[in-house]
Design a protein around this motif. Structure first.
Motif, mmCIF file in Angstrom:
data_model
loop_
_atom_site.group_PDB
_atom_site.id
_atom_site.type_symbol
_atom_site.label_atom_id
_atom_site.label_comp_id
_atom_site.label_asym_id
_atom_site.label_seq_id
_atom_site.Cartn_x
_atom_site.Cartn_y
_atom_site.Cartn_z
ATOM 1 N N THR B 44 -4.433 -94.151 30.810
ATOM 2 C CA THR B 44 -5.635 -94.382 30.003
ATOM 3 C C THR B 44 -5.700 -93.414 28.831
ATOM 4 N N GLY B 45 -5.059 -92.288 28.952
ATOM 5 C CA GLY B 45 -5.064 -91.333 27.843
ATOM 6 C C GLY B 45 -3.686 -90.827 27.493
ATOM 7 N N MET B 46 -2.680 -91.281 28.254
ATOM 8 C CA MET B 46 -1.304 -90.794 28.088
ATOM 9 C C MET B 46 -1.232 -89.263 28.160
ATOM 10 N N THR B 47 -1.980 -88.738 29.110
ATOM 11 C CA THR B 47 -1.915 -87.299 29.347
ATOM 12 C C THR B 47 -1.135 -87.041 30.638
ATOM 13 N N ILE B 48 -0.537 -85.846 30.699
ATOM 14 C CA ILE B 48 0.149 -85.437 31.929
ATOM 15 C C ILE B 48 -0.925 -84.970 32.898
ATOM 16 N N HIS B 49 -1.052 -85.609 34.043
ATOM 17 C CA HIS B 49 -2.087 -85.116 34.949
ATOM 18 C C HIS B 49 -1.518 -84.399 36.159
ATOM 19 N N ALA B 50 -0.228 -84.456 36.349
ATOM 20 C CA ALA B 50 0.398 -83.645 37.406
ATOM 21 C C ALA B 50 1.897 -83.624 37.173
ATOM 22 N N LEU B 51 2.526 -82.568 37.641
ATOM 23 C CA LEU B 51 3.989 -82.568 37.624
ATOM 24 C C LEU B 51 4.541 -81.638 38.693
ATOM 25 N N GLU B 52 5.744 -81.951 39.087
ATOM 26 C CA GLU B 52 6.430 -81.156 40.108
ATOM 27 C C GLU B 52 7.835 -80.858 39.610
ATOM 28 N N GLY B 53 8.278 -79.658 39.874
ATOM 29 C CA GLY B 53 9.642 -79.299 39.473
ATOM 30 C C GLY B 53 10.423 -78.789 40.667
ATOM 31 N N GLN B 54 11.707 -78.889 40.567
ATOM 32 C CA GLN B 54 12.564 -78.414 41.662
ATOM 33 C C GLN B 54 13.907 -77.937 41.109
ATOM 34 N N TRP B 55 14.329 -76.781 41.567
ATOM 35 C CA TRP B 55 15.663 -76.302 41.217
ATOM 36 C C TRP B 55 16.662 -76.808 42.260
ATOM 37 N N ASN B 56 17.764 -77.312 41.828
ATOM 38 C CA ASN B 56 18.871 -77.608 42.738
ATOM 39 C C ASN B 56 19.978 -76.559 42.591
ATOM 40 N N ARG B 57 20.211 -76.131 41.343
ATOM 41 C CA ARG B 57 21.133 -75.022 41.073
ATOM 42 C C ARG B 57 20.555 -74.239 39.915
ATOM 43 N N TRP B 58 20.733 -72.955 39.949
ATOM 44 C CA TRP B 58 20.145 -72.114 38.910
ATOM 45 C C TRP B 58 21.095 -70.956 38.638
ATOM 46 N N THR B 59 20.727 -70.101 37.672
ATOM 47 C CA THR B 59 21.664 -69.033 37.310
ATOM 48 C C THR B 59 21.238 -67.662 37.802
ATOM 49 N N THR B 60 19.953 -67.338 37.676
ATOM 50 C CA THR B 60 19.542 -65.976 38.013
ATOM 51 C C THR B 60 18.683 -65.985 39.276
ATOM 52 N N PRO B 61 18.593 -64.829 39.953
ATOM 53 C CA PRO B 61 17.765 -64.791 41.160
ATOM 54 C C PRO B 61 16.268 -64.933 40.867
ATOM 55 N N GLU B 62 15.874 -64.886 39.599
ATOM 56 C CA GLU B 62 14.452 -64.997 39.251
ATOM 57 C C GLU B 62 14.094 -66.343 38.606
ATOM 58 N N CYS B 63 15.018 -67.261 38.565
ATOM 59 C CA CYS B 63 14.735 -68.563 37.947
ATOM 60 C C CYS B 63 13.583 -69.293 38.636
ATOM 61 N N HIS B 64 13.390 -69.014 39.926
ATOM 62 C CA HIS B 64 12.324 -69.710 40.661
ATOM 63 C C HIS B 64 10.955 -69.480 40.039
ATOM 64 N N ARG B 65 10.798 -68.368 39.300
ATOM 65 C CA ARG B 65 9.520 -68.085 38.643
ATOM 66 C C ARG B 65 9.096 -69.208 37.680
ATOM 67 N N ALA B 66 10.061 -69.971 37.237
ATOM 68 C CA ALA B 66 9.772 -71.002 36.235
ATOM 69 C C ALA B 66 8.899 -72.131 36.780
ATOM 70 N N ILE B 67 9.016 -72.403 38.069
ATOM 71 C CA ILE B 67 8.334 -73.580 38.636
ATOM 72 C C ILE B 67 6.814 -73.508 38.433
ATOM 73 N N GLU B 68 6.236 -72.368 38.735
ATOM 74 C CA GLU B 68 4.782 -72.225 38.614
ATOM 75 C C GLU B 68 4.316 -72.438 37.170
ATOM 76 N N GLU B 69 5.118 -71.930 36.233
ATOM 77 C CA GLU B 69 4.731 -71.997 34.818
ATOM 78 C C GLU B 69 4.802 -73.417 34.250
ATOM 79 N N LEU B 70 5.497 -74.300 34.963
ATOM 80 C CA LEU B 70 5.591 -75.689 34.497
ATOM 81 C C LEU B 70 4.216 -76.328 34.329
ATOM 82 N N HIS B 71 3.276 -75.868 35.139
ATOM 83 C CA HIS B 71 1.966 -76.527 35.156
ATOM 84 C C HIS B 71 1.160 -76.295 33.885
ATOM 85 N N ARG B 72 1.673 -75.466 33.029
ATOM 86 C CA ARG B 72 1.015 -75.273 31.737
ATOM 87 C C ARG B 72 0.978 -76.571 30.936
ATOM 88 N N ALA B 73 1.856 -77.490 31.287
ATOM 89 C CA ALA B 73 1.903 -78.758 30.540
ATOM 90 C C ALA B 73 0.834 -79.743 30.989
#
Lengths: 173, 394
Positions: B44-73
């Motif tokens: 109805t508004g073409m807005t993002i109303h939810a999202l989920e992210g998942q790492w399958n492979r990553w590079t650094t031991p702190e990459c997991h921090r990115a998931i929480e920040e995804l919700h800024r969108a």
């Protein structure tokens, strides 16, 4: 309808080392509307774009010679920081070719990632947490632009502990 | 037979999740990363109303921090003309640029899907014609369930980086002062003229004055300060404020002084040289920024090879001390400038008040106005200097 797909997109980007002085990066896009290829040839060691080719097999609207002309503007651009701004700027407001320019960006990003991969091959195994942290800490020190560029390298992350980014310029001169 | 050195595959699918929601799923798998994302888009508004992210492979031991920040969108409208920039600025910088890239791919696919004649999908926000993608931006904006400013606000509320440098008091080495002349920071960015800067022009000037610079040049991106404004600033602060600008060309960024013309878009280096006029003085800004990211040895770049770049046929000087690049990159610039016998400058490239004067340029002559600056630049009697040495807490 159930959960039938109403749209799907596949994008594949491949980087090849043609010779010691030349790399080629190609992006193929196939989706419900588009089937196209953009290919970039890059000269080493300064990573300058020397050739851009494209093929459009299917598109939402006719793509004439203008697209070819627009893409040729990227010749001479160097792949590295700031390249996206340049590529997008050279593309201007040509919304019709937005997807072609995005494919060009993908090709350039893949070139950078192919070098990133070479560096990451040297990283310690993830199970060795201390060595892993030390490796990435050193990587940020060597490439200070990584600092605060993502959650992993943001202030507060153990990976950037002890890094004085502001002192970098003065210390180094 | 050419060697394949990198492969990246992205797959995006869009389905009708329910009468009011599209679900876009994205999968990115390449030689380095593996990640997935699910994006729920309110039709109805073409807005993002939810999202989920998942790492399958990553590079650094702190990459997991990115998931929480995804919700800024969440809350962002995918039809906004600046949607892509918002996502790159928020998700890309604060979460992970690979997630941002995949999120944009998902949203673009959802936008394309909204053009398809699928009955259960309410097309209130879809553009009228698939023949004109530009209509996306021009289409009337629908009501939005979520606050469209969410993403922007999340940027504004982000705490300032902890690395902000505290005020310092140490000025240029005494020997430079004894040599006479003047010391100017030739490369600064102010907000809002340069959206990437967080420093107001008044704050930049106050700081430059406080640390003992003799003057500054405002070199905002594609923005020329008019002479009246510069004169007002100089008078208000009793401090020398001159103008230039930083123009992006196909060969990188160029500091331009003495041009009468504006350059609002990206031009080629040849066009810049021709259109700036014979009086203009062009300096290659941070010419090797990022060149050495992978090490000189890895790419085999030498000063001899680098000096053949087209860029150097069109500039009058080279910035060899820039506050935003590494020691190696500055040193490399110096070698190339020396080899080409081009004069060298220094500038902070400040985007924050605390960065003013990291580097500067020492001129042998006194400078009081733009004409004298241009004359001094043309004379070649100047050198780059480290100005804010040994930073320490106030």
């Amino acid at each position: 309808m159930g959960h039938l797909l109403i749209f799907s997109r596949n994008r594949s980007t491949v980087v090849e080392r043609i010779s010691s002085e030349c790399m080629k990066s190609s992006c193929v896009l196939r989706d419900t509307f588009i089937d196209a290829l953009v290919e970039v040839t890059v000269e080493l060691p300064d990573l300058e774009i020397t050739q851009v080719n494209h093929q459009v097999r299917r598109w939402k609207h006719p793509v004439g010679p203008e697209a070819e002309e627009m893409l040729q503007h990227a010749i001479g651009v160097r792949i590295g920081p700031g390249m996206l701004k340049i590529i997008q700027g050279l593309g201007g407001n040509q919304q019709r070719f937005r997807e072609l320019f995005f494919m060009l960006e993908e090709c350039c990003q893949a070139i950078i990632l192919s070098f990133t991969k070479e560096v990451l091959v040297q990283s310690p195994r993830p199970t060795d947490a201390d060595a892993s942290r030390a490796f990435y800490n050193e990587m940020v020190r060597e490439n200070i632009r990584l600092y605060n560029r993502c959650a992993a390298f943001a202030p507060g992350s153990p990976l950037v502990e002890g890094i004085d980014i502001e002192g970098n310029g003065a210390e180094n001169s | 037979m050419p060697d394949v050195t990198f492969i990246r595959n992205k797959i995006v699918t869009v389905e009708v999740h329910n009468e009011k929601t599209l679900l876009a799923r994205g999968l990115l798998a390449d030689d380095i990363y593996g990640l997935e994302i699910k994006v729920y888009i309110d039709t109805t508004g073409m807005t993002i109303h939810a999202l989920e992210g998942q790492w399958n492979r990553w590079t650094t031991p702190e990459c997991h921090r990115a998931i929480e920040e995804l919700h800024r969108a969440v809350g962002a409208c995918i039809l906004d003309s600046d949607f892509s920039q918002k996502i790159k600025k928020t998700v890309g910088r604060l979460s992970c640029r690979h997630f941002a890239n995949l999120l944009l791919e998902c949203c673009d696919s959802a936008r394309e899907a909204a053009e398809l004649p699928i009955k259960p999908l309410e097309k209130t926000a879809a553009p009228a014609s698939a023949e004109s993608p530009a209509a996306h931006a021009a289409a009337p904006q629908p009501d939005r369930r979520l606050n469209p400013e969410t993403v922007e606000a999340s940027v504004a509320s982000t705490p300032a980086p902890e690395h902000s440098r505290p005020p310092k008091t140490q000025n240029a080495p005494a020997t430079l002062r004894e040599a006479g002349g003047c010391i100017l920071d030739l490369h600064l960015h102010s907000y809002p003229a340069s959206p990437c800067s967080s420093a107001s022009v008044d704050d930049l000037i106050r700081e430059a004055k406080r640390i003992g610079l003799d003057g500054i040049c405002l070199t905002d991106h594609h923005h020329r300060w008019d002479r009246d404004s510069l004169a007002r600033l100089s008078k208000t602060h009793d401090f020398l404020v001159l103008g230039g600008n930083e123009v992006t060309t196909d060969q990188g960024d160029i500091l331009v002084f003495g041009a009468e013309k504006d350059f609002p878009g990206i031009v080629t280096i040849q066009e810049l040289r021709e259109q700036a006029g014979p009086e203009a003085f062009l300096i290659a800004a941070h010419p090797f920024r990022g060149f050495l990211t992978f090490g000189i040895g890895r790419l085999g770049l030498t000063p001899e090879k680098a000096m053949q770049r087209t860029l150097f046929r069109y500039v009058d000087a080279v910035e060899v001390l820039n506050g935003k690049v590494t020691e190696k990159e500055n040193a490399f610039s110096r070698k190339v400038a020396d080899a080409l016998h081009l004069p060298a400058t220094g500038g902070s490239d400040a985007h924050e008040v605390s960065e003013v004067g990291l580097y500067a340029t020492h001129f042998e002559a006194a400078i009081q106005n733009e004409a004298e600056l241009l004359a001094a630049l043309r004379s070649g009697r100047f050198q780059p200097v480290v100005f804010r040495v040994n930073p320490s807490p106030a």
